[in-house]
Design an enzyme around this catalytic site. Structure first.
Site, short mmCIF file in Angstrom:
data_model
loop_
_atom_site.label_atom_id
_atom_site.label_comp_id
_atom_site.label_asym_id
_atom_site.label_seq_id
_atom_site.Cartn_x
_atom_site.Cartn_y
_atom_site.Cartn_z
N ILE A 68 7.64 8.38 3.25
CA ILE A 68 7.58 7.29 2.29
C ILE A 68 6.17 6.74 2.23
O ILE A 68 5.54 6.51 3.28
CB ILE A 68 8.53 6.14 2.72
CG1 ILE A 68 9.94 6.67 2.95
CG2 ILE A 68 8.53 5.02 1.68
CD1 ILE A 68 10.82 5.74 3.74
N CYS A 69 5.65 6.54 1.03
CA CYS A 69 4.33 5.92 0.90
C CYS A 69 4.53 4.44 0.60
O CYS A 69 4.84 4.05 -0.51
CB CYS A 69 3.52 6.59 -0.21
SG CYS A 69 1.89 5.88 -0.38
N LEU A 70 4.40 3.62 1.63
CA LEU A 70 4.60 2.18 1.48
C LEU A 70 3.61 1.50 2.42
O LEU A 70 3.61 1.76 3.63
CB LEU A 70 6.05 1.82 1.84
CG LEU A 70 6.46 0.37 1.69
CD1 LEU A 70 6.31 -0.12 0.26
CD2 LEU A 70 7.90 0.15 2.15
#
Lengths: 193, 292
Positions: free
Chosen positions: A128-130
């Site tokens: 996840i890109c967060l």
């Protein structure tokens, strides 16, 4: 925190509400921690994770997120997120894994989608890109707030820096997006369960 | 930004990597990879240094600038008229918080009355954090740790007692203790920004072009994020008993300019409960200063 969290140390991995008495979890998590360079006592990390678990279990909020340690190792959790109402992800349920480092909460847990997720900011491996899971992490986040942030990311992707370019490209076309999403979701839960 | 970054490979000690990148912008701006590598080398070099250094004569600060930034040397000379020592903080982005923490605790040593007031203030702030939506377990250990540190200060034989200062130094050089306390102060500052959102909003929008919530999330609570006026002002308001004077060293002004951060209701506190500290700031970094 009022009360004693010791009784929650023990988890059997079956699911919320089924935790039984015992002491295996604490020992298992300590063994896990001692195999890595330790910067703070693993007892402290364990205590924090137990507090998080207790908070999750006692907050009976119906907000579509839940989590529980996976088996008897309190450093690995399985979370569930149900897509927010009014978004294309409404009613879709995703499983995620959360792996806590020994210096949690100074370092974020590694969070991945275990149920394949078609989304601009999730790659094919579930990464996840967060920002809050990376450079903008802070110790004030909890398992619950992490899952809520991911839940809101589902409905509000950051299309500027996608991990899945196709999903990002498709996002503006809601009808088409929903079609692909539904198909991918059915494939995912069909093959996964 | 300062111009010395262009002439000086040792500019790491003068400006941080970002400031230097700005300074050299133009004809031969370094590539992103160079900037990242330079930032990493500064980080590695800094990681060798203590989180909180020992007291050094002010001349050591001057040595940083000799050759690199003549304008700052004369400013240091001006500072030396009223200050004798400097205590360096590691350049890891937490320097303001760590300097504040050390400055506060060091000045509480041997002052039981001030310690009691500070302890109560932080204890009360714990309730404010809960009211603001923080889960108690995210800060309770750190708060307890801070209260213990304050208790140790209260038990010292007198103000600035030497062995107590040494004990405090080693406590705040321990990464676990030190970072727990910095994390707590970051939450306190963030909570205060939120409590005074209406007041801070225009400053935040002007400087960061984002709303209050995202400022707190991106710049206040995460470790290693540098502090600006909003954070400094919020923390002084929240802690109330601590007044911070910041001496600014910048190459483009005639004299070091001092700015004071002081809580609005600090005046209601008895002087015996108040703490005054001074920091020196040059682009990207804070250290503690000691008056003569």
């Amino acid at each position: 925190m009022p009360g004693d969290t010791e009784q929650l140390a023990v988890v059997d991995g079956v699911g919320p509400g089924t935790a039984a008495a015992g002491s295996g979890a604490v020992e298992a998590s300590k063994a896990h921690a001692s195999s890595q360079p330790t910067t703070q006592s693993s007892a402290q990390v364990t205590k924090r994770l137990q507090s998080e678990l207790m908070a999750l279990m006692t907050s009976a909020q119906n907000d579509g997120v839940s989590a529980f340690p996976d088996g008897d190792n309190i450093f690995i959790w399985i979370g569930t997120i149900v897509g927010g109402a009014g978004t294309v992800y409404e009613n879709l349920s995703y499983k995620l894994s959360l792996k806590f480092p020994v210096d949690y909460p100074f370092q974020p847990p590694t969070v991945k989608f275990e149920t394949p997720c078609f989304h601009p900011n999730v790659d094919q491996y579930g990464n996840i890109c967060l920002d809050i899971l990376r450079e903008k992490w802070s110790a004030s986040y909890t398992v619950r707030t992490i899952l809520l942030s991911i839940q809101s990311l589902l409905g509000e992707p950051n299309n500027e820096s996608p991990l899945n370019g196709y999903a990002a490209h498709l996002w503006s076309n809601e009808e088409e997006y929903l079609k692909v999403l539904t198909k991918k979701y059915q494939e995912a839960v069909g093959t996964n369960k | 930004m300062t111009a010395e970054g262009e002439q000086q490979p040792d500019a790491a000690d003068v400006a941080n990597a970002a400031a230097e990148a700005v300074a050299t912008e133009g004809d031969d701006r370094p590539s992103d990879a160079d900037i990242i590598a330079h930032a990493a080398s500064i980080r590695d070099e800094q990681a060798q240094r203590p989180l909180v250094g020992s007291r050094e004569p002010l001349s050591s600060l001057m040595d940083d600038f000799v050759g690199a930034a003549p304008a700052l040397v004369s400013k240091c000379e001006a500072l030396a008229k009223s200050h004798s020592h400097v205590r360096r903080m590691r350049r890891d982005g937490n320097c303001f918080f760590r300097a504040f923490l050390f400055g506060l605790l060091e000045r509480l040593i041997g002052r039981p009355e001030a310690c009691a007031a500070a302890k109560k203030r932080f204890g009360d702030y714990g309730k404010k954090l809960v009211e603001a939506g923080y889960q108690e377990f995210v800060f309770e250990d750190a708060l307890e740790l801070l209260q213990e540190c304050i208790d140790k200060c209260a038990g010292a034989p007198g103000p600035m007692d030497e062995s107590s200062v040494v004990t405090l130094e080693s406590a705040l050089c321990d990464a676990v203790t030190s970072n727990h306390l910095v994390m707590l102060l970051r939450m306190v500052a963030s909570c205060e920004v939120s409590r005074r959102a209406e007041f801070f909003e225009p400053f935040i929008q002007g400087a960061h072009d984002c709303d209050v919530e995202s400022f707190r999330r991106r710049f206040v609570e995460p470790m290693d994020e540098e502090s600006d006026h909003v954070v400094m002002s919020a923390l002084s308001e929240a802690v109330c008993c601590a007044e911070v004077t910041v001496e600014y060293l910048s190459a483009d002004q005639a004299a070091a300019e001092a700015i004071q951060f002081k809580a609005e209701d600090a005046a209601q506190l008895d002087e015996s409960c108040r703490v005054h500290m001074t920091m020196v700031y040059r682009p990207g970094h804070f250290d503690l200063l000691y008056p003569q």
